[in-house]
Design a protein around this motif. Structure first.
Motif, short mmCIF file in Angstrom:
data_model
loop_
_atom_site.label_atom_id
_atom_site.label_comp_id
_atom_site.label_asym_id
_atom_site.label_seq_id
_atom_site.Cartn_x
_atom_site.Cartn_y
_atom_site.Cartn_z
N ASP A 234 -7.60 39.72 -10.41
CA ASP A 234 -6.76 40.61 -11.20
C ASP A 234 -5.29 40.18 -11.16
N GLY A 235 -4.84 39.77 -10.00
CA GLY A 235 -3.45 39.36 -9.87
C GLY A 235 -3.11 38.14 -10.70
N GLU A 236 -4.04 37.19 -10.74
CA GLU A 236 -3.78 35.97 -11.51
C GLU A 236 -3.69 36.26 -13.01
N LEU A 237 -4.32 37.33 -13.46
CA LEU A 237 -4.27 37.68 -14.88
C LEU A 237 -3.11 38.61 -15.22
N LEU A 238 -2.42 39.15 -14.20
CA LEU A 238 -1.33 40.09 -14.45
C LEU A 238 -0.18 39.44 -15.22
N VAL A 239 0.09 38.18 -14.93
CA VAL A 239 1.16 37.49 -15.63
C VAL A 239 0.86 37.39 -17.12
#
Length: 357
Positions: A234-239
Motif C-alpha cells: 500500500d505504501g509503495e502505491l501511495l505516491v
C-alpha cells in the motif's frame, strides 16, 4: 532475572507477583510472563538507544517495534524443539531395544515425525515475522503495567493518548506566514506524524500535515508534497495515488527505497496476514515497473518495513534533509517573487510618484 531496583539476580520463586524478595519493590515486566519476554532493564536500555540518550522523543509504536525485533526474527518453533524431539526419539529407541519392547518404537517414530515437522516449519519460516504482541495491544500489555508501577511511560516516550500530542498541522513560521505553508508532508501513519511534530520537523520547515491525498488537496499551498510511507504494497502505491489526486503538483517520494532497506542486515521486516495485498494491488505494483520479480513476490506475501521500525534518529534526519532541500528551493522562489513585488504590500504609504491620484 535482574531486579531493576537492587540489581540482584532473582530466581522465579524469588519474585512472586512481580515483586523483588530482596528489596521488596515492584517491577513492571517479567520475562517469564510477558509475551515479548521483556524485563524493565531491557525496556530502559532500548528506550535510551531509540531516544538517542534523551535527545529526541519517540512514540509508543516505535518502542513496540524495537522491543519486538528479536521475536520477529525467530520462527514460532525454536531450534531447541527440534533437538528435543530427535533426542527423545533416540532415547525411546534405545529403551525399546533394551527392554525388548518393539511396540515402544511407535513412540520413537512419532517423535521423529514431530521433529521433522518442526524442522520443516522452521525452514519455511512458519510464524516468522508475526509479532507476538500486536501493535494495537502493546499499550495494554506493556505500557499499562509500566505506568502502574512507575507512574509514567519510560523517559522520552510520548503519551499519544493525550489530546496535546496529535497531528495538527503547525503554523508555518517566518517568511512563509503570509503565503501559507511552504508545502505538505503526507503520511498515513498517525504515530509517525506525532513523532515528527513532537520533534519539531513540520514547524521547522513550514510544512502542513496530511494523512491522505484528499487532505493534502485541501491545504492552501501550491508547494511540494512530501510523501512518507511504509515500505509495503500500500505504501509503495501511495505516491502514485497522490500524483493522480494532485495533478500539476510536485510530489516527492520521501520513503526509503525497498531495495536499499532489504540490503540492510539489521533491518527486520514483519508481516500481517490480515493485510496481504490482493491481486489488483499486485498488478498495480507490477505496472509501476520499479520492482524486480523477487521484490514483487516479497511484497505480495504481505512482508513490510513500517516507518515505526526504522531507527527514529535516522528517520528524523532523512526527512529533515529532504524537507530542508525542498523548502529552501521554494523559499528562494518566493524571495525572488517578493523582490519583484508580487507577494508584498507596502507597510506604510509613501508619496505617490504619480502626483497623488
Amino acid at each position: 532475572m535482574i531486579c531493576p531496583h537492587c540489581e540482584h539476580n532473582l530466581l522465579r520463586k524469588e519474585r512472586p507477583g512481580n515483586r523483588c524478595s530482596r528489596c521488596k519493590r515492584a517491577y513492571a515486566l517479567d520475562p517469564k510472563t510477558n509475551p515479548l519476554r521483556l524485563n524493565d532493564l531491557r525496556v530502559r536500555r532500548i528506550t535510551a538507544a531509540l531516544t538517542d540518550g534523551g535527545r529526541i522523543r519517540i512514540v509508543p509504536d516505535q518502542l513496540w517495534y524495537a522491543l519486538s525485533r528479536k521475536r520477529l526474527r525467530d520462527s514460532d518453533y525454536a531450534q531447541g524443539c527440534v533437538g528435543a524431539a530427535f533426542a527423545g526419539a533416540g532415547f525411546v529407541t534405545v529403551v525399546s531395544f533394551v527392554a525388548e519392547a518393539p511396540v515402544v518404537l511407535l513412540v520413537s517414530a512419532a517423535l521423529l515425525i514431530t521433529g521433522l515437522g518442526i524442522a520443516v516449519a522452521r525452514a519455511t519460516g512458519v510464524g516468522k515475522g508475526i509479532p507476538p504482541v500486536a501493535r494495537g495491544n502493546f499499550p495494554a500489555q506493556v505500557l499499562d503495567p509500566w505506568r502502574k508501577v512507575y507512574g509514567a511511560l519510560p523517559p522520552g516516550v510520548l503519551d499519544t493518548t493525550k489530546p496535546a500530542v496529535g497531528t495538527t498541522a503547525p503554523t508555518a513560521a517566518g517568511p512563509t506566514d503570509a503565503a501559507g505553508p511552504t508545502g505538505v508532508l503526507l503520511c498515513d501513519d498517525r504515530a509517525v506524524l506525532a513523532f515528527l511534530v513532537a520533534d519539531g520537523l513540520p514547524a521547522r520547515h513550514g510544512l502542513a500535515l496530511a494523512r491522505s491525498p484528499v487532505e493534502a488537496r485541501t491545504v492552501p499551498s501550491s508547494g511540494p508534497v512530501l510523501v512518507l510511507h511504509d515500505i509495503d504494497a500500500d505504501g509503495e502505491l501511495l505516491v502514485r495515488r497522490t500524483c493522480e489526486a494532485l495533478p500539476g503538483r510536485t510530489v516527492v517520494d520521501a520513503g526509503p527505497p525497498l531495495r536499499t532497506v532489504l540490503a540492510l542486515p539489521q533491518a527486520v521486516p514483519h508481516r500481517d496476514p490480515g493485510r496481504k495485498p490482493g491481486p489488483a494491488v499486485v498488478r498495480a505494483l507490477t505496472e509501476l515497473g520499479t520492482f524486480t520479480p523477487e521484490e514483487l513476490q516479497w511484497l505480495a506475501k504481505g512482508w513490510r518495513f513500517p516507518l515505526v521500525g526504522l531507527p527514529p534518529a535516522r528517520l528524523l534526519a532523512v526527512v529533515d534533509r529532504v524537507a530542508g532541500e525542498l523548502t529552501r528551493r521554494v523559499d528562494a522562489d518566493r524571495r525572488r517573487a517578493a523582490d519583484l513585488g508580487f507577494l508584498t504590500w507596502p507597510e506604510a504609504a509613501g508619496p505617490d510618484p504619480a502626483g497623488g491620484r
